[in-house]
Design an enzyme around this catalytic site. Structure first.
Site, PDB file in Angstrom:
ATOM      1  N   HIS A 484       0.859  -1.316  -0.099  1.00  0.00           N
ATOM      2  CA  HIS A 484       0.150   0.094   0.122  1.00  0.00           C
ATOM      3  C   HIS A 484       0.994   1.174   0.039  1.00  0.00           C
ATOM      4  O   HIS A 484       0.745   2.237  -0.878  1.00  0.00           O
ATOM      5  CB  HIS A 484      -0.905   0.090   1.380  1.00  0.00           C
ATOM      6  CG  HIS A 484      -1.828   1.042   1.454  1.00  0.00           C
ATOM      7  ND1 HIS A 484      -3.219   0.954   0.995  1.00  0.00           N
ATOM      8  CD2 HIS A 484      -1.795   2.436   1.749  1.00  0.00           C
ATOM      9  CE1 HIS A 484      -3.817   2.128   1.117  1.00  0.00           C
ATOM     10  NE2 HIS A 484      -2.923   3.128   1.646  1.00  0.00           N
ATOM     11  N   GLU A 485       1.717   1.553   0.786  1.00  0.00           N
ATOM     12  CA  GLU A 485       2.622   2.451   0.852  1.00  0.00           C
ATOM     13  C   GLU A 485       3.696   2.618  -0.260  1.00  0.00           C
ATOM     14  O   GLU A 485       3.951   3.709  -0.509  1.00  0.00           O
ATOM     15  CB  GLU A 485       3.478   2.555   2.317  1.00  0.00           C
ATOM     16  CG  GLU A 485       2.707   1.984   3.417  1.00  0.00           C
ATOM     17  CD  GLU A 485       1.603   3.259   3.760  1.00  0.00           C
ATOM     18  OE1 GLU A 485       1.697   4.481   3.013  1.00  0.00           O
ATOM     19  OE2 GLU A 485       0.537   3.201   4.490  1.00  0.00           O
ATOM     20  N   HIS A 488       1.820   4.303  -3.001  1.00  0.00           N
ATOM     21  CA  HIS A 488       1.915   5.884  -2.730  1.00  0.00           C
ATOM     22  C   HIS A 488       2.934   6.483  -3.709  1.00  0.00           C
ATOM     23  O   HIS A 488       2.986   7.809  -3.733  1.00  0.00           O
ATOM     24  CB  HIS A 488       1.876   6.219  -1.252  1.00  0.00           C
ATOM     25  CG  HIS A 488       0.421   6.197  -0.699  1.00  0.00           C
ATOM     26  ND1 HIS A 488      -0.609   6.918  -1.368  1.00  0.00           N
ATOM     27  CD2 HIS A 488       0.126   5.494   0.250  1.00  0.00           C
ATOM     28  CE1 HIS A 488      -1.731   6.387  -0.509  1.00  0.00           C
ATOM     29  NE2 HIS A 488      -1.231   5.793   0.532  1.00  0.00           N
ATOM     30  N   GLU A 507      -5.692   7.459  -1.787  1.00  0.00           N
ATOM     31  CA  GLU A 507      -5.982   6.341  -0.910  1.00  0.00           C
ATOM     32  C   GLU A 507      -6.598   5.250  -1.915  1.00  0.00           C
ATOM     33  O   GLU A 507      -6.315   4.213  -1.506  1.00  0.00           O
ATOM     34  CB  GLU A 507      -6.659   6.934   0.317  1.00  0.00           C
ATOM     35  CG  GLU A 507      -5.932   7.824   1.191  1.00  0.00           C
ATOM     36  CD  GLU A 507      -4.462   7.151   1.585  1.00  0.00           C
ATOM     37  OE1 GLU A 507      -4.487   6.038   1.437  1.00  0.00           O
ATOM     38  OE2 GLU A 507      -3.636   7.965   2.104  1.00  0.00           O
TER      39      GLU A 507
END
Length: 816
Positions: A484-485, A488, A507
């Site tokens: 997930h990170e 980003h 997000e």
């Protein structure tokens, strides 16, 4: 001057007048003092007038130079080292009688508008009566407005960049004269030439930024404050064009400042890190917070021996000893980004390293995907972002599946990080590269932050913060959060939202890509099993979204709360973040969940291969830029025009997904299929068995009244419960366990013996934090006293997850 913003209590103002003056570069020079819990020093800001800057987010192409990571080994700071700041020089009083300096213990005499007399400094910000105040519309002086709160500003001054040796090359045909107006024009011309240097001269530019930041002051500027801003003016300057383009602000943070957290790590050592809160960095340094103010930065940070300074910087900084007990750390970035992405963490971190080189082979493994990689190519015709060195134009970067990375953690978590993270990071990075192509950033640090960190993770340029909660219980939670990170880096950092209310752009994409990256990272997993796991995850997210919609305000469920006004600002560039200060919004996941489901729906409708081919094209076109929802949607429908014939349009997506509260209608239809998946059906069968176990346990409890209690307990535990536990034992995936416990939470009552058997069967206290979170909810709901110690441990070690429940209720139930 335009009318002052008057945000409601639930909104957050971005006060900086970016349309008049636009930030181009920050130079920070800071000391970190753990005794006083203050960061003190100076920041030099380099501006261009708004009218001379191209609009960020447009697709206008400009020459973009490839960047060589080898070149970045040169330390520009070593060419002109920044000395230790003389704090007394920053805090000395000036010649103005009405200019006051921050002092401790002084009485606050500020009025309701936040203005101060020359004696009132309890708010920690100096002021001047000569400075035009918020309600004074008669003044003709231009006012520079910066976003700022919780800071003690000591002095603001213009920087004499003309005094830098060798700066003459930036003066063109201008001549140095004694006239103040000519000198001011000369300085502004120097800054203009400096900030507009082409990308292939980035080293020279960084060198002169450093030199200019050390130049002497040439006149103090008047300033005052409101609740959210620092206002600066120079007497006699009427228009932005004539305002100083390089200014120095001497300041210090406040221990209670909302942009930084002073705490101790898991080993009990002091540390400080940025919050990533709605306030972003305005309580760390005065800045321009609107996303359009994309700038570069460099920083020198000094801390005592034993502390490690980590920061969002392109270089892996090596500490320099300045004097006994004091080390200096230097970082820089050359890719323009919003000030909100700046991150710093200072603590006694330990770098976690591999014990042998045997596992290094993994870092070069290339992960293949079922869809085509034919669109992995260099950007044709240059990039559309602000001019800067660009990895997307660097052939070496485009073919690099795993970027250099390091792991830092408190000493007590060193072994656990070595076991989990060192193996996962290269797998997840390679999976991300296989999906989207070139990594936007050249390196990555991963830091395990203290237990009071307010999220499971946070991504910033070149650095990721991870909660300790992702480490226990195997690789699943840690791997998915890491993915997930990492996502980003593309969506949230390299491509950002032009309007902060469109959080789903960051997000929603990261949540959606987290599943894709993680499936690719697990190379041994067959495609059909990966699809089954994604459907199970979709079911869990659906349940979460359903509960959130039922228990939150409708206006907070809208992904585009400003709707057709999204992206609009005032004449000066200031704006308001709608619902930015709503306390409950911090813990909502609607932007994550609805955004993910929208993208999942588009991928399913278009076809995964076609969808990811388009997504790579989108990244290639918009990296380094700011976007709105329509930028993505219009390009999607133009690239895949056949979708228009099936009723898919930007307007319909706005109506069904982005501009309305509740659950989108298309999602209601799709969600029915997730319950029928094989993994979900296994859980359904398991739940039914546990309900049957609970009924038998209840009957046994009733029979106990007429029998000897000790004899019954022995018979029940040794014969019935052990047999049931053995029969029920099944290896369930972590997401299956979450679904199982959530389903059992819907039961009205569960007997202590049922809970005991449940805990033993699945070894719940050894599972990851998401599973243990649901287990703790079961313990508290059914007042299972034997599990209170696990709940107490969870409250201390997994604080972000306990915020999702009522901690006051948990503690009062257990008598804590």
């Amino acid at each position: 001057m335009e009318t002052q913003l008057d945000p409601s209590k639930d909104d957050l103002p971005l006060m900086a007048n970016t349309s008049h003056m636009l930030m181009k570069h920050y130079v920070l020079d800071l000391d970190v003092d753990f005794k006083s819990q203050i960061i003190e020093g100076s920041i030099v800001l380099f501006f261009e007038t708004g009218s001379s800057c191209r609009k960020v987010g447009s697709s206008v192409e400009r020459a973009c130079h490839p960047r060589s990571d080898e070149t970045f080994k040169i330390q520009a700071f070593e060419l002109c080292h920044i000395p230790v700041t003389n704090a007394s020089a920053c805090s000395s009083k000036t010649g103005y009688n009405d200019f006051a300096v921050c002092g401790k213990g002084e009485k606050d005499t500020s009025d309701k508008n936040g203005n101060h007399s020359n004696r009132a400094q309890a708010s920690g910000i100096s002021s001047s009566k000569k400075c035009c105040d918020i309600e004074n519309h008669g003044s003709e002086d231009f006012l520079l407005v910066l976003d700022c709160c919780d800071l003690c500003v000591l002095k603001v001054e213009e920087v004499d960049v003309a005094a830098v040796p060798g700066i003459e090359k930036f003066t063109r045909s201008a001549k140095l004269t004694e006239g103040s107006e000519e000198l001011g024009n000369l300085r502004n011309q120097i800054v203009h030439e400096l900030v507009t240097l082409p990308a292939d001269r980035w080293e020279e530019q960084l060198y002169y930024y450093t030199c200019c930041s050390q130049a002497p002051g040439c006149g103090e500027l008047l300033f005052t404050t409101s609740t959210w801003s620092l206002e600066i003016r120079k007497a006699g300057i009427r228009i932005p064009r004539d305002f100083p383009r390089a200014i120095r602000i001497c300041y210090k943070t406040k221990p209670e400042g909302r942009s930084v957290t002073w705490t101790t790590d898991q080993s009990g050592r002091p540390c400080v890190y940025t919050m990533g809160s709605p306030l972003n960095n305005r309580a760390l340094f005065p800045c321009q917070e609107p996303p359009v103010a994309m700038s570069t930065w460099q920083a020198t940070v000094r801390a005592a021996t034993g502390f490690v300074v980590l920061m969002s910087g392109e270089n892996s900084a090596e500490p320099i000893q300045l004097q006994e007990g004091i080390f200096s750390w230097n970082y820089y970035v050359t890719m323009p980004m919003p000030a909100s992405t700046f991150t710093i963490a200072v603590g006694c971190w330990i770098e976690v390293k591999r014990e042998s080189l045997a596992t290094e082979v993994m870092t070069n493994d290339v992960i293949s995907l079922p869809f085509s990689k034919a669109d992995f190519r260099l950007v044709e015709g240059g990039c559309g972002h602000l001019e800067s060195p660009c990895r997307f134009q660097n052939p070496g970067a485009t073919s690099q599946p795993v970027i250099p990375h390091r792991v830092f953690a408190p000493w007590c978590l060193k072994d656990l990080c070595a076991e989990i993270l060192l193996e996962l990071i290269p797998q997840c990075l390679s999976a991300a590269h296989a999906t989207l192509g070139t990594h936007p950033f050249s390196r990555l640090d991963v830091l395990i932050v203290p237990s009071n960190f307010s999220s499971l993770g946070m991504a910033s340029p070149h650095i990721i913060f991870l909660s300790q909660s992702v480490l226990p219980g195997g690789s699943h939670l840690c791997g998915t959060r890491l993915c997930h990170e990492i996502a980003h880096a593309w969506f949230g950092l390299a491509i950002g939202a032009r309007d902060w209310t469109e959080e789903w752009i960051s997000e929603g994409f990261a949540t959606h890509l987290e599943d894709v990256f993680w499936a690719a990272a697990q190379q041994q997993l067959p495609c059909h099993e990966a699809r089954e796991q994604q459907e199970l995850k979709a079911l869990l997210r659906w349940r979460r979204l359903r509960d959130e919609v039922q228990n939150s305000e409708e206006e907070l469920q809208v992904l585009r709360p400003k709707k057709e006004n999204t992206g609009e600002t005032s004449e000066s560039g200031a704006s308001i973040i709608k619902h930015g200060l709503k306390a409950e919004k911090i813990f909502m996941q609607v932007h994550y969940l609805k955004g993910n489901f929208l993208l999942r729906s588009l991928a399913r409708r278009i076809g995964e291969a076609t969808y990811f081919t388009f997504l790579r094209k989108f990244v290639q076109k918009f990296h380094g830029q700011l976007i709105l929802s329509q930028d993505f949607l219009y390009m999607l429908l133009e690239d895949i025009p056949e979708q228009k014939g099936y009723g898919l349009s930007v307007e319909s997506i706005f109506q069904n997904w982005l501009d309305t509260s509740g659950i989108p209608k298309p999602l209601l239809e799709e969600s029915r299929t997730w319950k029928e998946g094989r993994l979900a059906q296994q859980v359904t069968a398991e739940v039914a068995k546990w309900i049957q176990v609970n009924r038998r346990a209840k009957k046994g409890s009733k029979r106990k009244r007429g029998q000897d209690e000790v004899a019954f307990q022995k018979e029940f535990q040794s014969k019935i419960m052990s047999r049931l536990c053995t029969a029920l034992h099944r290896h369930l995936l972590p997401d299956q366990l979450v679904l199982l416990l959530e389903s059992l939470l819907e039961e009205k009552t569960l007997c202590p013996r049922t809970l005991q058997c449940l805990e033993k069967t699945y070894r719940l206290q050894e599972q990851d934090a998401e599973v243990r979170h649901r287990w703790c909810e079961l313990v508290v709901k059914h007042k299972y006293a034997a599990g209170y110690s696990a709940v107490e441990k969870f409250l201390w070690e997994d604080q972000i997850l306990t915020r999702l429940t009522n901690q006051t209720h948990l503690k009062s139930t257990m008598g804590l």
